[in-house]
Design a protein around this motif. Sequence first.
Motif, PDB file in Angstrom:
ATOM      1  N   TYR A 155     -48.140  24.093 -77.676  1.00 58.06           N
ATOM      2  CA  TYR A 155     -47.779  24.748 -76.418  1.00 58.06           C
ATOM      3  C   TYR A 155     -47.046  23.785 -75.480  1.00 58.06           C
ATOM      4  N   GLU A 156     -47.076  22.505 -75.790  1.00 58.97           N
ATOM      5  CA  GLU A 156     -46.318  21.549 -74.963  1.00 58.97           C
ATOM      6  C   GLU A 156     -44.851  21.460 -75.376  1.00 58.97           C
ATOM      7  N   ASN A 157     -44.523  22.041 -76.516  1.00 59.61           N
ATOM      8  CA  ASN A 157     -43.156  21.880 -77.041  1.00 59.61           C
ATOM      9  C   ASN A 157     -42.203  22.837 -76.333  1.00 59.61           C
ATOM     10  N   ILE A 158     -42.138  22.709 -75.013  1.00 60.39           N
ATOM     11  CA  ILE A 158     -41.348  23.648 -74.209  1.00 60.39           C
ATOM     12  C   ILE A 158     -39.866  23.317 -74.285  1.00 60.39           C
ATOM     13  N   LYS A 159     -39.045  24.328 -74.021  1.00 59.42           N
ATOM     14  CA  LYS A 159     -37.622  24.082 -73.853  1.00 59.42           C
ATOM     15  C   LYS A 159     -37.359  24.007 -72.359  1.00 59.42           C
ATOM     16  N   ARG A 171     -50.344  41.678 -80.403  1.00 57.96           N
ATOM     17  CA  ARG A 171     -50.228  40.303 -79.923  1.00 57.96           C
ATOM     18  C   ARG A 171     -50.551  39.274 -80.997  1.00 57.96           C
ATOM     19  N   SER A 172     -51.531  39.557 -81.815  1.00 55.01           N
ATOM     20  CA  SER A 172     -51.920  38.548 -82.808  1.00 55.01           C
ATOM     21  C   SER A 172     -50.806  38.290 -83.825  1.00 55.01           C
ATOM     22  N   ASN A 173     -49.846  39.197 -83.902  1.00 50.66           N
ATOM     23  CA  ASN A 173     -48.730  38.998 -84.830  1.00 50.66           C
ATOM     24  C   ASN A 173     -47.443  38.590 -84.119  1.00 50.66           C
ATOM     25  N   THR A 174     -47.543  38.194 -82.851  1.00 45.10           N
ATOM     26  CA  THR A 174     -46.333  37.892 -82.091  1.00 45.10           C
ATOM     27  C   THR A 174     -46.287  36.402 -81.766  1.00 45.10           C
ATOM     28  N   TRP A 175     -45.238  35.778 -82.184  1.00 47.15           N
ATOM     29  CA  TRP A 175     -45.084  34.333 -81.974  1.00 47.15           C
ATOM     30  C   TRP A 175     -43.880  34.043 -81.097  1.00 47.15           C
ATOM     31  N   MET A 176     -43.961  32.969 -80.308  1.00 50.25           N
ATOM     32  CA  MET A 176     -42.758  32.469 -79.653  1.00 50.25           C
ATOM     33  C   MET A 176     -42.222  31.327 -80.513  1.00 50.25           C
ATOM     34  N   ILE A 177     -40.933  31.309 -80.639  1.00 53.72           N
ATOM     35  CA  ILE A 177     -40.321  30.408 -81.601  1.00 53.72           C
ATOM     36  C   ILE A 177     -39.733  29.192 -80.901  1.00 53.72           C
ATOM     37  N   GLN A 178     -40.021  28.055 -81.488  1.00 52.36           N
ATOM     38  CA  GLN A 178     -39.556  26.789 -80.926  1.00 52.36           C
ATOM     39  C   GLN A 178     -38.624  26.127 -81.942  1.00 52.36           C
ATOM     40  N   THR A 179     -38.383  24.871 -81.780  1.00 52.88           N
ATOM     41  CA  THR A 179     -37.728  24.062 -82.811  1.00 52.88           C
ATOM     42  C   THR A 179     -38.566  22.801 -82.971  1.00 52.88           C
ATOM     43  N   PRO A 180     -38.422  22.063 -84.082  1.00 54.71           N
ATOM     44  CA  PRO A 180     -37.400  22.200 -85.118  1.00 54.71           C
ATOM     45  C   PRO A 180     -37.589  23.423 -86.009  1.00 54.71           C
ATOM     46  N   GLN A 181     -36.466  23.843 -86.585  1.00 56.41           N
ATOM     47  CA  GLN A 181     -36.445  24.850 -87.637  1.00 56.41           C
ATOM     48  C   GLN A 181     -35.930  24.097 -88.858  1.00 56.41           C
ATOM     49  N   ALA A 182     -36.653  24.169 -89.950  1.00 52.58           N
ATOM     50  CA  ALA A 182     -36.372  23.254 -91.067  1.00 52.58           C
ATOM     51  C   ALA A 182     -36.074  24.031 -92.342  1.00 52.58           C
ATOM     52  N   ILE A 196     -40.828  26.266 -86.362  1.00 48.33           N
ATOM     53  CA  ILE A 196     -41.964  25.892 -85.541  1.00 48.33           C
ATOM     54  C   ILE A 196     -42.129  26.937 -84.440  1.00 48.33           C
ATOM     55  N   GLY A 197     -43.359  27.310 -84.179  1.00 50.02           N
ATOM     56  CA  GLY A 197     -43.613  28.283 -83.113  1.00 50.02           C
ATOM     57  C   GLY A 197     -45.088  28.315 -82.785  1.00 50.02           C
ATOM     58  N   MET A 198     -45.453  29.179 -81.868  1.00 47.15           N
ATOM     59  CA  MET A 198     -46.863  29.355 -81.473  1.00 47.15           C
ATOM     60  C   MET A 198     -47.137  30.824 -81.204  1.00 47.15           C
ATOM     61  N   PRO A 199     -48.372  31.276 -81.480  1.00 43.53           N
ATOM     62  CA  PRO A 199     -48.723  32.646 -81.094  1.00 43.53           C
ATOM     63  C   PRO A 199     -48.561  32.807 -79.581  1.00 43.53           C
ATOM     64  N   VAL A 200     -48.067  33.953 -79.140  1.00 36.38           N
ATOM     65  CA  VAL A 200     -47.902  34.143 -77.691  1.00 36.38           C
ATOM     66  C   VAL A 200     -49.269  34.308 -77.034  1.00 36.38           C
ATOM     67  N   LYS A 201     -49.322  33.941 -75.754  1.00 36.35           N
ATOM     68  CA  LYS A 201     -50.561  34.110 -75.004  1.00 36.35           C
ATOM     69  C   LYS A 201     -50.504  35.390 -74.174  1.00 36.35           C
ATOM     70  N   ASP A 202     -49.322  35.750 -73.741  1.00 38.83           N
ATOM     71  CA  ASP A 202     -49.156  36.976 -72.953  1.00 38.83           C
ATOM     72  C   ASP A 202     -48.894  38.144 -73.895  1.00 38.83           C
ATOM     73  N   THR A 203     -49.209  39.334 -73.433  1.00 36.52           N
ATOM     74  CA  THR A 203     -48.789  40.532 -74.162  1.00 36.52           C
ATOM     75  C   THR A 203     -47.276  40.675 -73.995  1.00 36.52           C
ATOM     76  N   ILE A 204     -46.608  40.993 -75.090  1.00 34.23           N
ATOM     77  CA  ILE A 204     -45.148  41.131 -75.061  1.00 34.23           C
ATOM     78  C   ILE A 204     -44.782  42.620 -75.102  1.00 34.23           C
ATOM     79  N   LYS A 205     -43.831  43.032 -74.302  1.00 38.39           N
ATOM     80  CA  LYS A 205     -43.313  44.408 -74.366  1.00 38.39           C
ATOM     81  C   LYS A 205     -41.840  44.351 -74.749  1.00 38.39           C
ATOM     82  N   VAL A 206     -41.431  45.255 -75.595  1.00 42.68           N
ATOM     83  CA  VAL A 206     -40.006  45.406 -75.889  1.00 42.68           C
ATOM     84  C   VAL A 206     -39.466  46.446 -74.919  1.00 42.68           C
TER      85      VAL A 206
END
Length: 245
Positions: free
Chosen positions: A220-224, A164-175, A141-151
Motif C-alpha cells: 500500500y506504500e507503493n503509491i504513484k 470488492r474481494s476481487n478488485t485490485w488496484m494496479i501498480q508497477t512494476p509489471q513484469a 504488481i497490485g493490491m486489493p482495493v480498500k474502498d468499494t469501487i463503482k463503475v
Amino acid sequence: MQADGIRTVAIVLAAGKGKRMGGDVQKQYMLLDGLPLLYYSLKTFEESQVQEIILVTGANEIEYCKNELIGRYGFKKISAVVAGGAERYHSVYEGLKALERSGAFLEHTYVLIHDGARPFIDAEIVDRAIEDAVEYDACVIGMPVKDTIKVADGNGFAKMTPERSNTWMIQTPQAFFYPLIKNAYDKLMERESYQRGITDDAMALEKMTGHPVRLTWGSYENIKVTTPEDIEIADAILRRRKRVK
Ligand code: CTP
Ligand code: MG
C-alpha cells in the motif's frame, strides 16, 4: 545472465509531463528529502537482483539524467538513457526497442516496466515480480482495493459494483517474459485504434494477445505520486522509513 540463467532488465519510465501535479519542475525531478523523486526507484533497482536498468526520459532531460542522476549518485546498472514519447505506451516502446538493440540473451530476458513516479518499491516487490514473471510469463504488481469501487455509466450514476474481494488496484512494476511483451507492443504500435485507452502494460498484453496476467502482491506504500497531496503522503512514508531503519 544470473546464476539461474535468466537476464533481468528494468525499464524505468520518466518521460511524462506531470500535468496533474502542475508546478515548474516535473514531478519525477521534484525533491523528496533532498533527492529527486526518480532517484528512489532507481536506487532500489540498483540494489536489487535486477541486472540492468534502461531509463526513459524526455529528450531534453537526457543530459540532466546522465549528469545529475547517474554521474552524481554513481548508478552502475543504467545501461541506456533514451527519449520517450507522447503517451506512456510510446515511452514503454522506446524502452523495449533500446532493450532489443542491446541484443544479448533476449530469449532469456525478463523485463520489469516501472513508473518512475512510484518511489516506494522495495526489494521484496522486485523479487516477487521476477518470480511470478518466470512462472507465469506476465504479472502485475497490485493490491486489493480498500474502498468499494463503482463503475460509472458516463452520466454521473453508478452502473455496477464489482465484488470488492476481487478488485485490485494496479501498480508497477509489471513484469514479463521479454519476447511476449515485445510482440504485444509491436502489434499495439501497428494501429492507432488498438492504442485507445491503453493505460498499462498488462492491458496491452491482454488486448493484443489474450495472455493471462498474474496479480502479484505489492504494497500500500507503493503509491504513484500524481497530484500535490501525494507529495505530503510521500514525505510521511519517507519519514516513517527513516525511523524504522
Ligand atoms: N510516462 C512516460 N511517458 C509518457 C507519459 C508518462 O514515461 N508519455 C511515465 C511518467 O513519467 C510516470 C509514469 O509514466 O513515471 C506514469 O505516468 P503518470 O503518473 O500519468 O505521469 P505523467 O504522465 O507525467 O503525469 P500526468 O498524467 O499527470 O501528466
Ligand atoms: Mg500521464
